[in-house]
Design an enzyme around this catalytic site. Structure first.
Site, PDB file in Angstrom:
ATOM      1  N   VAL A  93      -3.693 -24.296 -22.764  1.00  0.00           N
ATOM      2  CA  VAL A  93      -2.835 -23.609 -22.131  1.00  0.00           C
ATOM      3  C   VAL A  93      -3.443 -22.946 -20.784  1.00  0.00           C
ATOM      4  CG1 VAL A  93      -1.529 -21.415 -21.693  1.00  0.00           C
ATOM      5  CG2 VAL A  93      -1.591 -22.833 -23.909  1.00  0.00           C
ATOM      6  N   PHE A 109      -3.763 -18.247 -24.983  1.00  0.00           N
ATOM      7  CA  PHE A 109      -4.167 -18.658 -23.692  1.00  0.00           C
ATOM      8  C   PHE A 109      -5.606 -19.623 -24.231  1.00  0.00           C
ATOM      9  CE2 PHE A 109      -6.044 -18.801 -19.535  1.00  0.00           C
ATOM     10  CZ  PHE A 109      -5.105 -18.998 -18.857  1.00  0.00           C
ATOM     11  N   HIS A 134       4.580 -20.694  -3.491  1.00  0.00           N
ATOM     12  CA  HIS A 134       5.701 -20.360  -4.365  1.00  0.00           C
ATOM     13  C   HIS A 134       5.177 -19.602  -5.761  1.00  0.00           C
ATOM     14  CE1 HIS A 134       9.561 -21.055  -6.509  1.00  0.00           C
ATOM     15  NE2 HIS A 134      10.084 -21.295  -5.523  1.00  0.00           N
ATOM     16  N   GLY A 183      -0.693 -23.945 -18.255  1.00  0.00           N
ATOM     17  CA  GLY A 183      -0.029 -22.826 -18.126  1.00  0.00           C
ATOM     18  C   GLY A 183       1.270 -22.778 -18.914  1.00  0.00           C
ATOM     19  N   GLY A 235       5.750 -23.067 -29.085  1.00  0.00           N
ATOM     20  CA  GLY A 235       4.815 -23.457 -28.488  1.00  0.00           C
ATOM     21  C   GLY A 235       3.617 -22.282 -28.821  1.00  0.00           C
ATOM     22  N   PRO A 236       2.465 -22.575 -28.551  1.00  0.00           N
ATOM     23  CA  PRO A 236       1.208 -21.633 -28.875  1.00  0.00           C
ATOM     24  C   PRO A 236       1.617 -20.106 -28.085  1.00  0.00           C
ATOM     25  CG  PRO A 236       0.454 -23.141 -27.368  1.00  0.00           C
ATOM     26  CD  PRO A 236       1.875 -23.629 -27.763  1.00  0.00           C
TER      27      PRO A 236
END
Length: 566
Positions: free
Chosen positions: A172, A168, A83, A176, A164-165
């Site tokens: 994170v 990456f 998915h 994700g 949020g930030p």
């Protein structure tokens, strides 16, 4: 006042490790006022759909705790599954169920998104009705490229998270990003195919989904893409509005499926999506073997499906709800891959389990024993309602038998309409069985209120008066409903199959008994009412109903006796 309820359907990127799933659902259930409705893990998709419901503040808190726990336990850098996904908690939709508007639900979704972004330091995008800009309304747009595209996506100013930030970083990399929003009720509906070919499944998915497929010159797979004057690919729309679909292969079942999200079942209901896939599959040499619902489904969607297939068979729609559900399950092939338990999949049935035991859930012996016990309830009011339900049930039975009598095929819809009316009246009278006993109990509660001070006496008297008015209105409603049932008995005595005319007569007898019994309850409760205007009004209305009912009952019995040859 109607209770404010929101449903939350978070999708977590873990479908194989049940200990991880359990820790997440435990975190959700730790919040008081939450009812966990369903946990649906998928091994091939490596994804679990969780469904819970509650009042808005509790739902937001429970969702936050679930997201927090998922961030601790799931490492997206090691995740794989069939998915599409972009985060440990991939998507969190809030769905208004009752007593709350979509705009209010949007505010709660944004409140949750802000908290997740700030406290958990997870990039959050708001979607559907909670989106801050049009291109973020569509989940597929936000999730494009999935988790693997996040490093570059977060650098793009156009895809800066709403909360949020926007980098990456190491956290994170593990969590994700998460998508949070508010939407209408969505059914995740998969249709099973007798093929393992994902290419053929996708071809069918492109046929049906609203987005359709990209237009090409010549070969529809490899031909040159046709573009508009702005250089954008032109699309050939699919057949179904408000439907998203892709084809995939499910290893655990060894088949390909059409995986659909029905985003507005008032536009494209489940049975139409199923029938359209069947049609397009057949044209491509593929056969549909069944389907599955991921997560939960509203009762009405199942009833609509069952009635659709009954109508195609020219069978009466006025059968009990359980029979309609059974037809829906068999017609959609919902038990193709695994048993479909309606009590665990239909939202309203799950919520029913939370209710106290009711009289109508007792069997015949238990109901009779409860009535004959020392307790004053259930009493004559509940018995009157029950007699009425049996009376209208008999008339409904005659309608259903007549709808498929040999030689009367062209009249099925005529009798079906009568049977549908009968089922509604029967169900209302069954509800009144419990409501009458509840009304009596409310009077007893009012009499038990303290009366030590003048203020306490005033409140007690007000409560008694209010409870007594309700105890009059309930049997009055029994009278009105049972009187409507007499018209079904009359119609079936006149036009129903003659072999069952005595059943129509017995139904009329039971309905008149219900009306006269309920009238006695109206009168005995009216004795103590203080509101004279209310008292006179309801006594007159009840007397009028009984008089008309006796006249109609006698007419029905004359018809019945004229048709019985002895």
């Amino acid at each position: 006042m109607q209770k404010r309820l929101i449903e939350c359907v978070p999708n977590f990127s873990e479908g194989r490790d049940m200990s991880v799933i359990k820790q997440i659902t435990d975190a959700i259930e730790s919040i008081e006022g939450i009812k966990l409705l369903n946990v649906d893990p998928g091994a091939a998709t490596n994804r679990t759909v969780v469904t819970f419901v509650g009042e808005p503040e509790a739902v937001v808190e429970a969702a936050f705790q679930g997201i927090k726990k998922a961030a601790e336990l799931i490492d997206m850098s090691k995740h794989s599954g069939e998915h599409p996904r972009m985060g440990a908690t991939d998507v969190v939709p809030l769905v208004p169920i009752s007593g709350i508007s979509m705009q209010e639900t949007v505010e709660y979704a944004r409140k949750l998104a802000k908290r997740v972004g700030e406290e958990l330091q997870i990039p959050v995008y708001c979607y559907e009705f909670a989106a801050y800009e049009e291109k973020r309304r569509n989940l597929a747009n936000i999730r494009s490229g999935e988790y693997e595209a996040l490093p570059e996506k977060l650098k793009d100013p156009e895809w800066k998270p709403d909360f949020g930030p926007a980098e990456f970083n190491e956290r994170v990399k593990k969590t994700g990003a998460t998508v949070i929003g508010a939407r209408n009720f969505l059914i995740a509906f998969n249709v099973n195919l007798n093929t393992t070919s994902v290419r053929r499944a996708n071809a069918i998915a492109f046929d049906v989904r609203e987005l359709g497929r990209i237009k090409r010159k010549g070969n529809p797979l490899t031909g040159e893409i046709v573009k508009d004057e702005n250089g954008n690919p032109i699309r050939i729309p699919g057949r179904l509005r408000k439907v998203k679909a892709i084809g995939w292969y499910i290893k655990e079942y060894g088949i390909a499926q059409i995986s659909m999200n029905l985003t507005d079942i008032t536009v494209t209901p489940m049975h139409i999506a199923f029938e359209t896939v069947c049609e397009r599959a057949r044209l491509r040499g593929v056969r549909v073997t069944g389907s599955e619902i991921v997560g939960l489904v509203p009762l009405q969607a199942m009833l609509d499906a069952g009635k659709y297939f009954l109508r195609k068979q020219k069978r009466s729609l006025g059968v009990p709800e359980e029979e309609i559900i059974k037809i829906a399950i068999k017609s959609l092939g919902l038990d193709d891959l695994k048993p479909f338990n309606a009590k665990e999949k239909i939202i309203e049935y799950i919520l029913e389990d939370e209710k106290e035991e009711s009289l109508i859930k007792l069997n015949l012996r238990e109901f009779a024993n409860e009535t004959s016990s020392e307790s004053p309830a259930p009493g004559g009011g509940s018995i009157s309602a029950y007699m009425g339900s049996l009376g209208v049930a008999l008339g409904t039975m005659v309608a259903n038998l007549s709808s498929h009598k040999r030689g009367w095929d062209d009249r099925w819809e005529e009798f079906s309409n009568w049977a549908e009316k009968g089922q509604k009246l029967k169900d209302t009278l069954l509800q009144l069985v419990d409501r009458d006993t509840e009304a009596f109990n409310k009077i007893m509660e009012a009499y038990r209120m303290p009366k030590n001070t003048e203020e306490e006496k005033r409140k007690r008297n007000e409560a008694i008066e209010k409870a007594t008015e309700n105890a009059i209105n309930v049997p009055l409603e029994v009278m009105k409903t049972a009187y409507e049932g007499l018209f079904i008995a009359e119609a079936m005595a006149k036009i129903g199959m003659e072999a069952s005319v005595s059943d129509a007569g017995v139904g009329a007898l039971a309905l008149l008994a219900a009306i006269r019994g309920a009238h006695l309850n109206v009168k005995i409760n009216a004795q103590s009412i203080k509101n004279i205007d209310f008292k006179e009004k309801v006594l007159k209305e009840a007397a009028d109903i009984e008089a008309k009912a006796i006249e109609l009952h006698d007419k029905i019995l004359d018809i019945v006796n004229s048709k019985i040859k002895v």
